[in-house]
Design an enzyme around this catalytic site. Structure first.
Site, PDB file in Angstrom:
ATOM      1  N   SER A 154      33.322   2.730  30.483  1.00  0.00           N
ATOM      2  CA  SER A 154      31.824   2.700  30.564  1.00  0.00           C
ATOM      3  C   SER A 154      31.097   4.012  29.739  1.00  0.00           C
ATOM      4  O   SER A 154      31.668   5.153  29.699  1.00  0.00           O
ATOM      5  CB  SER A 154      31.589   3.004  32.214  1.00  0.00           C
ATOM      6  OG  SER A 154      32.124   1.951  32.975  1.00  0.00           O
ATOM      7  N   ASP A 193      29.907  -0.788  40.028  1.00  0.00           N
ATOM      8  CA  ASP A 193      30.828  -0.228  39.010  1.00  0.00           C
ATOM      9  C   ASP A 193      31.966  -1.168  38.908  1.00  0.00           C
ATOM     10  O   ASP A 193      32.811  -1.149  38.115  1.00  0.00           O
ATOM     11  CB  ASP A 193      31.088   1.037  38.868  1.00  0.00           C
ATOM     12  CG  ASP A 193      31.461   1.503  37.368  1.00  0.00           C
ATOM     13  OD1 ASP A 193      31.141   0.662  36.514  1.00  0.00           O
ATOM     14  OD2 ASP A 193      32.422   2.433  37.364  1.00  0.00           O
ATOM     15  N   GLN A 233      24.761  -1.838  32.461  1.00  0.00           N
ATOM     16  CA  GLN A 233      25.703  -0.851  31.801  1.00  0.00           C
ATOM     17  C   GLN A 233      26.020  -1.316  30.515  1.00  0.00           C
ATOM     18  O   GLN A 233      26.282  -2.520  29.919  1.00  0.00           O
ATOM     19  CB  GLN A 233      26.939  -0.999  32.653  1.00  0.00           C
ATOM     20  CG  GLN A 233      28.005   0.159  32.351  1.00  0.00           C
ATOM     21  CD  GLN A 233      29.312   0.067  33.230  1.00  0.00           C
ATOM     22  OE1 GLN A 233      30.399  -0.513  32.928  1.00  0.00           O
ATOM     23  NE2 GLN A 233      29.053   0.763  34.268  1.00  0.00           N
TER      24      GLN A 233
END
Length: 314
Positions: free
Chosen positions: A245, A217, A296
């Site tokens: 996110s 991430d 993502q």
């Protein structure tokens, strides 16, 4: 953030540590909110949820995929409770669901699947791009401190850059910029990621996958704002206004990798529109093995407003 529990630990094991309070119930011990972030670092929530789920799975099964949604921003001041549901027990696959709860609200939902490895099956992978070795690439904290010495730089921006440098220097993952290429309109960013464990021996595969989730991430959805050429810490319609996110997915294809040795993170942004963007990532070992694939979607907004709504009755 004066509370030491809200600072990023210099050891990855501290960042991932949980307290088991019931058979399927776990509680965070430390939470970290990055500089200028809206809440707890998403990679930490993902990795802690995986730690909880893996503790509820027979060790003969290895984590092979996960899909999760970030529902609400989490506060670093209040522990997160992770509730594991044992959804399926199969001969080759087993499935778990994890709900992360804070203040009585579900802030995060994870679905993950575990698989008995089948190493006798055929293999295929995309090759690793050619980049300089990890040791020859500049650490992020060095880069941020160098940028902070730019002449006539506003003091507010200098303070932010120095804060970023301190976070990187004291954090559990060292990040080094390995390259940035553009070909046929596709911009590819590449970073070396290396876990700081503070111990001589390496962790086993189940824990390596938790560490990989944490670092996956980092510098991920930011590739979308770079592709859009949005300017950080700036003003005007081409200024970067917000990144957050929405979801995150990982597919693991190797059990023989070591985050302490370093992984190359290769990231592209195939599409951005309507205040959203999607990024794809590939994580390679130093030996060139493609160990995991990531994806993502996130909110990526420029500093522009939509048309004003007409409130008149029609």
């Amino acid at each position: 953030m004066d509370d030491p529990n809200q600072a990023e630990s210099s050891k990855i094991s501290t960042s991932l540590e949980l307290e088991q309070i019931e058979v399927n119930l776990f509680r965070s011990k430390t939470l970290y909110q990055p500089t200028r972030a809206r809440g707890v670092f998403g990679g930490q929530v993902i990795s802690q949820a995986i730690v909880a789920a893996t503790n509820c799975v027979d060790p003969v099964f290895g984590l092979h995929s996960l899909h999760c949604y970030f529902l609400l921003s989490a506060s670093p001041a209040i522990p997160i409770i992770y509730f594991v549901e044992r959804l399926r027990e199969g001969r080759s696959y087993t499935t778990r669901s994890v709900k992360a709860v804070q203040n009585g609200k579900v802030i995060f939902q994870l679905m993950c699947s575990y698989h008995k490895p089948e190493p006798w099956q055929p293999t295929h992978q995309w090759p690793m791009p050619e980049v300089p070795p990890l040791e020859e690439c500049e650490l992020d904290e060095v880069l941020f401190r160098r940028r902070a010495t730019t002449e006539d730089l506003p003091s507010t921006i200098r303070d932010v850059l120095l804060s970023y440098a301190l976070e990187r220097e004291n954090g559990p993952i060292s990040v080094r910029r390995a390259g940035l290429t553009t070909e046929d309109g596709t911009q590819t960013s590449m970073h070396w990621m290396q876990a700081r464990t503070g111990q001589a021996s390496h962790y086993g595969a189940p824990y390596q996958k938790c560490i990989l989730a944490y670092l996956s991430d980092l510098n991920f959805i930011t590739a979308a704002s770079d592709a859009l050429k949005l300017k950080r810490m700036s003003n005007g319609p081409d200024a970067h206004a917000m990144t957050s996110s929405l979801d995150h997915s990982i597919w693991y294809y190797d059990d023989n990798f070591c985050c302490e040795d370093g992984l190359l993170y290769v990231v592209i942004c195939p599409r951005a529109a309507s205040g959203r963007a999607v990024v794809h990532g590939r994580l390679y070992s130093r030996a060139g093995n493609l160990v995991a694939v990531t994806c993502q979607e996130g909110v990526v907004r420029a500093n522009v407003r939509g048309p004003t709504k007409n409130k008149a009755n029609l």
